[in-house]
Design a protein around this motif. Sequence first.
Motif, short mmCIF file in Angstrom:
data_model
loop_
_atom_site.label_atom_id
_atom_site.label_comp_id
_atom_site.label_asym_id
_atom_site.label_seq_id
_atom_site.Cartn_x
_atom_site.Cartn_y
_atom_site.Cartn_z
N PRO A 1 0.67 -1.15 -0.13
CA PRO A 1 0.02 0.12 -0.05
C PRO A 1 0.90 1.29 0.00
O PRO A 1 1.92 1.21 0.70
CB PRO A 1 -0.68 -0.14 1.20
N LEU B 1 -6.08 11.40 0.47
CA LEU B 1 -6.99 10.22 -0.11
C LEU B 1 -7.18 10.05 -1.53
O LEU B 1 -7.29 8.90 -1.94
CB LEU B 1 -8.38 10.49 0.53
N ASP B 2 -6.98 11.08 -2.21
CA ASP B 2 -6.84 11.00 -3.77
C ASP B 2 -5.38 10.25 -4.24
O ASP B 2 -5.67 9.66 -5.33
CB ASP B 2 -6.91 12.43 -4.56
N HIS C 1 -3.06 8.22 -2.15
CA HIS C 1 -2.61 7.20 -1.40
C HIS C 1 -3.70 6.07 -0.94
O HIS C 1 -4.94 6.26 -0.85
CB HIS C 1 -2.03 7.66 -0.20
N ASP C 2 -3.10 4.91 -0.72
CA ASP C 2 -4.05 3.87 -0.29
C ASP C 2 -4.24 3.98 1.35
O ASP C 2 -5.31 3.44 1.81
CB ASP C 2 -3.44 2.34 -0.41
N VAL C 3 -3.25 4.58 2.06
CA VAL C 3 -3.45 4.43 3.67
C VAL C 3 -3.07 5.97 4.00
O VAL C 3 -2.06 6.30 3.57
CB VAL C 3 -2.43 3.50 4.10
N THR D 1 -12.50 4.36 6.64
CA THR D 1 -12.47 4.06 5.46
C THR D 1 -13.02 5.03 4.44
O THR D 1 -14.01 5.54 4.98
CB THR D 1 -12.78 2.69 4.95
N SER E 1 -11.95 2.07 -0.80
CA SER E 1 -10.77 0.99 -0.52
C SER E 1 -9.62 1.81 0.29
O SER E 1 -8.72 1.05 0.60
CB SER E 1 -10.45 0.42 -1.72
N LYS E 2 -9.98 3.10 0.70
CA LYS E 2 -8.81 3.53 1.21
C LYS E 2 -8.93 3.59 2.83
O LYS E 2 -9.96 3.47 3.26
CB LYS E 2 -9.09 5.27 0.97
N VAL F 1 -7.73 4.98 6.67
CA VAL F 1 -7.28 5.84 7.48
C VAL F 1 -7.13 5.48 8.88
O VAL F 1 -8.14 4.94 9.52
CB VAL F 1 -8.32 7.21 7.23
#
Length: 276
Positions: free
Chosen positions: A49, A112-113, A115-117, A160, A163-164, A166
């Motif tokens: 990720p 959020l735009d 990165h995955d986490v 979340t 699929s992200k 936080v």
Amino acid sequence: MFTGQHIRLAGSQTEKGALVATPGMPLHAAMVGFLAGMGLATIPVYKKPSIQLMQSGEELVTPGKPLNFGQIYESNSYTIQAALREAHFDVSALPTLPDHFETIRDSISAGLDTHDVLLIMGGISVGDHDHVYRALQENGVETLFYKVKQRPGKPFYAGTRGSKLVFALPGNPASTLTCFYTYVLPALQLLSGQREDFPEGRMLTASEAFVKKVPLTLLLKGIYAEGEVRILGGQESYKMDAFAQANCIVEVPESQEKVEAGSHVRVYPFRYKPIN
């Protein structure tokens, strides 16, 4: 010399149809060479990720610069970046953000735009300058859980958006690292296919007694060796000296009032290896 000497027989290393790798198995150097030696040019793997680290706090000062009254040195970003490297994760880190709601909201939106986490440190409690929870809500992040009946790290948050994933970690240094080891690192390992790494802990013998003062689950710094564990002093959430010595976290459940010397406690060893 005899017949067959110095000849590598077909199938002597690996028979046809043998299972040579399972999902979640790490691809260390020997495994890469082993698979390449069987002619495999590519294999399916889990994508690591992409992780972004951000924090806020106008009282935070970069180490090496002079402190003014009311300021403290910023250490959490160094701690978490080092912990991520020890676990073989890459991370991008933003400069420390001011305690402005709009800035924090917009930084979360951008993270959020791309990165995955997202790992957010500080600003998740209920003070006048704690804007993270509202900023997450305005960015459409759905809360999985918020505030855990534990010490340290009670204001921990997980959420979340699609699929992200936080995580918002409390700003006190020991709380930050405790929540990282307890919640964040296992989740990152799970996302990376390391399914065997979700911690269950082990039961070890407490070398000394410990009395709880609050009806919370305690996550305590300790040192274990040869089947025993010693709970360290200096467990306050702002102190890092005990963490610097520790090699495990000791869990004392909410329902348990004290730890007797010689009794069994659940221990979560740190899995990192020192950075050379």
